[in-house]
Design a protein around this motif. Structure first.
Motif, PDB file in Angstrom:
ATOM      1  N   SER A 106       0.865  -1.185   0.000  1.00 33.83           N
ATOM      2  CA  SER A 106       0.000   0.000   0.000  1.00 33.83           C
ATOM      3  C   SER A 106       0.896   1.228   0.000  1.00 33.83           C
ATOM      4  O   SER A 106       2.111   1.124   0.175  1.00 33.83           O
ATOM      5  N   ALA A 107       0.272   2.379  -0.111  1.00 34.15           N
ATOM      6  CA  ALA A 107       0.982   3.647   0.067  1.00 34.15           C
ATOM      7  C   ALA A 107       1.301   3.807   1.551  1.00 34.15           C
ATOM      8  O   ALA A 107       0.674   3.173   2.396  1.00 34.15           O
TER       9      ALA A 107
ATOM     10  N   THR B  55      -2.496   8.258   0.809  1.00 33.78           N
ATOM     11  CA  THR B  55      -3.622   8.265  -0.130  1.00 33.78           C
ATOM     12  C   THR B  55      -4.638   9.343   0.262  1.00 33.78           C
ATOM     13  O   THR B  55      -5.165  10.044  -0.606  1.00 33.78           O
TER      14      THR B  55
ATOM     15  N   GLU C  61       1.483   4.228  -4.008  1.00 31.83           N
ATOM     16  CA  GLU C  61       1.942   2.829  -4.045  1.00 31.83           C
ATOM     17  C   GLU C  61       3.217   2.683  -4.870  1.00 31.83           C
ATOM     18  O   GLU C  61       4.024   1.778  -4.625  1.00 31.83           O
TER      19      GLU C  61
ATOM     20  N   PHE D   1      -3.491  -1.726  -5.412  1.00 34.05           N
ATOM     21  CA  PHE D   1      -4.538  -0.709  -5.581  1.00 34.05           C
ATOM     22  C   PHE D   1      -4.696  -0.217  -7.019  1.00 34.05           C
ATOM     23  O   PHE D   1      -5.679   0.407  -7.357  1.00 34.05           O
TER      24      PHE D   1
ATOM     25  N   ARG E  84     -11.003   2.436  -2.287  1.00 37.28           N
ATOM     26  CA  ARG E  84     -10.201   2.537  -1.070  1.00 37.28           C
ATOM     27  C   ARG E  84     -10.042   1.163  -0.416  1.00 37.28           C
ATOM     28  O   ARG E  84     -10.987   0.375  -0.388  1.00 37.28           O
ATOM     29  N   GLY E  85      -8.854   0.923   0.063  1.00 38.65           N
ATOM     30  CA  GLY E  85      -8.570  -0.392   0.651  1.00 38.65           C
ATOM     31  C   GLY E  85      -8.257  -1.447  -0.398  1.00 38.65           C
ATOM     32  O   GLY E  85      -8.150  -2.642  -0.097  1.00 38.65           O
ATOM     33  N   GLY E  86      -8.091  -1.011  -1.656  1.00 39.37           N
ATOM     34  CA  GLY E  86      -8.003  -1.947  -2.779  1.00 39.37           C
ATOM     35  C   GLY E  86      -6.755  -2.816  -2.841  1.00 39.37           C
ATOM     36  O   GLY E  86      -6.730  -3.797  -3.589  1.00 39.37           O
ATOM     37  N   SER E  87      -5.729  -2.480  -2.052  1.00 38.40           N
ATOM     38  CA  SER E  87      -4.532  -3.339  -2.097  1.00 38.40           C
ATOM     39  C   SER E  87      -4.836  -4.747  -1.590  1.00 38.40           C
ATOM     40  O   SER E  87      -4.171  -5.708  -1.991  1.00 38.40           O
ATOM     41  N   ASP E  88      -5.808  -4.866  -0.700  1.00 36.93           N
ATOM     42  CA  ASP E  88      -6.213  -6.209  -0.247  1.00 36.93           C
ATOM     43  C   ASP E  88      -6.671  -7.031  -1.449  1.00 36.93           C
ATOM     44  O   ASP E  88      -6.353  -8.215  -1.577  1.00 36.93           O
TER      45      ASP E  88
HETATM   46  N1  ASP Z   1      -3.629   3.156  -0.421  1.00 37.22           N
HETATM   47  C1  ASP Z   1      -4.980   2.794  -0.783  1.00 37.22           C
HETATM   48  C2  ASP Z   1      -5.962   3.336   0.259  1.00 37.22           C
HETATM   49  O1  ASP Z   1      -5.551   3.956   1.227  1.00 37.22           O
HETATM   50  C3  ASP Z   1      -5.152   1.324  -0.979  1.00 37.22           C
HETATM   51  C4  ASP Z   1      -4.877   0.475   0.239  1.00 37.22           C
HETATM   52  O2  ASP Z   1      -4.195   0.894   1.156  1.00 37.22           O
HETATM   53  O3  ASP Z   1      -5.381  -0.662   0.257  1.00 37.22           O
HETATM   54  O4  ASP Z   1      -7.134   3.182   0.100  1.00 37.22           O
END
Ligand code: ASP
Ligand code: ADP
Ligand code: MG
Length: 412
Positions: free
Chosen positions: A41-42, A47, A74, A137, A151-155
């Motif tokens: 992730s970043a 982000t 990222e 992401f 958001r949260g897309g790295s998962d």
């Molecule tokens: N950096 C992105 C976010 O904050 C993706 C992630 O962290 O999963 O949403």
């Protein structure tokens, strides 16, 4: 050679020290003989800062440029992680989404992954590279533009890579040591679960538990990915964290296994709409076309042919919902007296597969909230969840009271 996917969230790569600590964990897995795909992730907060800049320039921005900007956090961590690994003499290189390429559709800022060709990375592993560090992401649209996965897309990047490479496991390293019965940051009695069923995790995620992005759980369930959530701050151990797995692999569980909350809900009420066949379609059709994610709906009892219609949607979609409805009114498709937006609400939900076979869960939930003097504004249920909309100021109290009432601090 077995492939392992390791994903590090923002707090786990928040500075150079933490990147070094994460890289050490990667080194341990490489030493065990795995080829590792690291998804980063970043850095924590990055982000949000990027999103803030875009919104400062234009709230109704070009989504393609939003993605070009917010995906950049990222890129930095991917390069830094590769450098740290190289310093440890582990053959590693970074990959941005377009280089893989991670192919998505064109739904900018909420793109869906369509395909991850494995040839490029597999060829590098065959040449002796031991770690592919991939920027999470982000992806590439059919038009050749950079997309992001929400958001949260790295998962979701991590689980999709695990599925594409048939990985032995997908480890999600975050700032808590697993999935808890509720957010440990708001309920001190929250208990870490050793295992949780895909279906329950899916509901918890979609109802607000941001520990995993909803789509990542969907993919893990579909492709049977061994998904583990654990902390990058704890000592490594095979038993660490929470395994997200099939229902059959869980021996005992409480009727309710978790409480989720979402702060960002709004309650919208259309006052005095005509109570006639087709009215719901006339209201919710334009909302769907405008991309508003309507969640709960209630239609009140009609009086003299007119009724109130209430629904909930995410707070940041209120403006879009208002516009869609006023356009529909201007076009003569619907007719209402007023549209009231209440943005001071939150959604609290109880989730558990045990609800399928046990009655009385809803009654207990309502009684618990009433004992705390909390008024319920809207209710929604499904086979394995009950959600209520309440005033936001009672959200934490409601989560804690329900956690206690369902005995979640104790194992089944
Ligand atoms: N950096 C992105 C976010 O904050 C993706 C992630 O962290 O999963 O949403
Ligand atoms: P990352 O940056 O590693 O992706 P996130 O902030 O996206 O981390 O997700 C981890 C956070 O999810 C935790 O810090 C915690 O506050 C929150 N959370 C919400 N519900 C839960 C839950 N049921 N179990 C664990 N964490 C939860
Ligand atoms: Mg996250």
């Amino acid at each position: 050679m077995s492939v392992l996917v390791m994903k590090f969230g923002g707090t786990s790569v928040a500075n150079i020290d933490r990147i070094r600590r994460a890289a050490k964990r990667v080194g341990l897995e490489v030493a065990k003989g795995h080829d590792v795909i690291v998804i980063v992730s970043a850095m924590a907060g990055k982000t949000n800062e990027l999103v803030g800049w875009v919104n400062e320039i234009s709230p109704l921005h070009d989504a393609r440029e939003y993605d070009a900007v917010v995906s950049s956090g990222e890129n930095v961590t991917a390069g830094l992680m590769a450098l740290v690994l190289q310093e440890m003499e582990i053959p590693a290189r970074s990959w941005q989404g377009w280089q893989v390429p991670l192919l998505t559709n064109s739904a900018h800022s909420a793109a869906r992954i369509e395909e991850i060709p494995t040839d490029n990375i597999t060829a590098k592993f065959a040449e002796g590279m031991r770690v592919a560090v991939v920027a999470g992401f982000q992806g590439l649209s059919p038009e050749g533009r950079i997309t992001t996965l929400g958001r949260g897309g790295s998962d979701t990047t991590a689980v999709a890579f695990a599925a594409a490479f048939d990985a032995v496991r997908c480890d999600i390293y975050t700032d808590v040591d697993g999935v808890y019965t509720t957010d440990p940051r708001i309920a001190s009695r929250a208990r870490k679960l050793d295992r949780i069923a895909f279906e329950e995790m899916l509901e918890l995620a979609s109802l607000g538990a941001k520990v995993l992005q909803t789509r990542s759980v969907e993919l893990a369930m579909r492709y049977n990915v061994r998904l583990r959530v654990l902390s990058s701050f704890e000592e490594p151990s095979d038993e660490a964290g929470t395994l997200v797995c099939a229902e059959e692999d869980i021996m005992e569980s409480n009727v309710v296994s978790g409480i989720a909350y979402s702060r960002d809900e709004a309650k919208m009420t259309l006052v005095s709409v005509a109570d006639r066949p087709g009215i719901a379609a006339a209201i919710f059709g334009p909302l769907a076309e405008a991309g508003v994610n309507v969640d709960m709906i209630i239609q009140n009892i009609a009086e003299e042919g007119r009724t109130d219609m209430t629904f909930s949607c995410p707070t940041d979609q209120v403006k879009r919902a208002e516009k869609a409805l006023s356009d529909a009114r201007a076009a003569g498709a619907i007719n209402y007296h007023d549209l009231i937006a209440d943005t001071d609400v939150a959604k609290v939900s109880a989730v558990g597969i045990g609800m399928r076979s046990q009655s009385g869960v809803a009654a207990k939930m309502f009684k618990t909230l009433s004992d705390e003097g909390i008024n319920i504004k809207v209710i929604a249920t499904s086979e394995i969840k009950i959600s209520v909309l309440i005033d936001r100021k009672y959200m934490e109290l409601a989560v804690q009271a329900l956690h206690d009432a369902f005995g979640l601090d104790k194992a089944a």
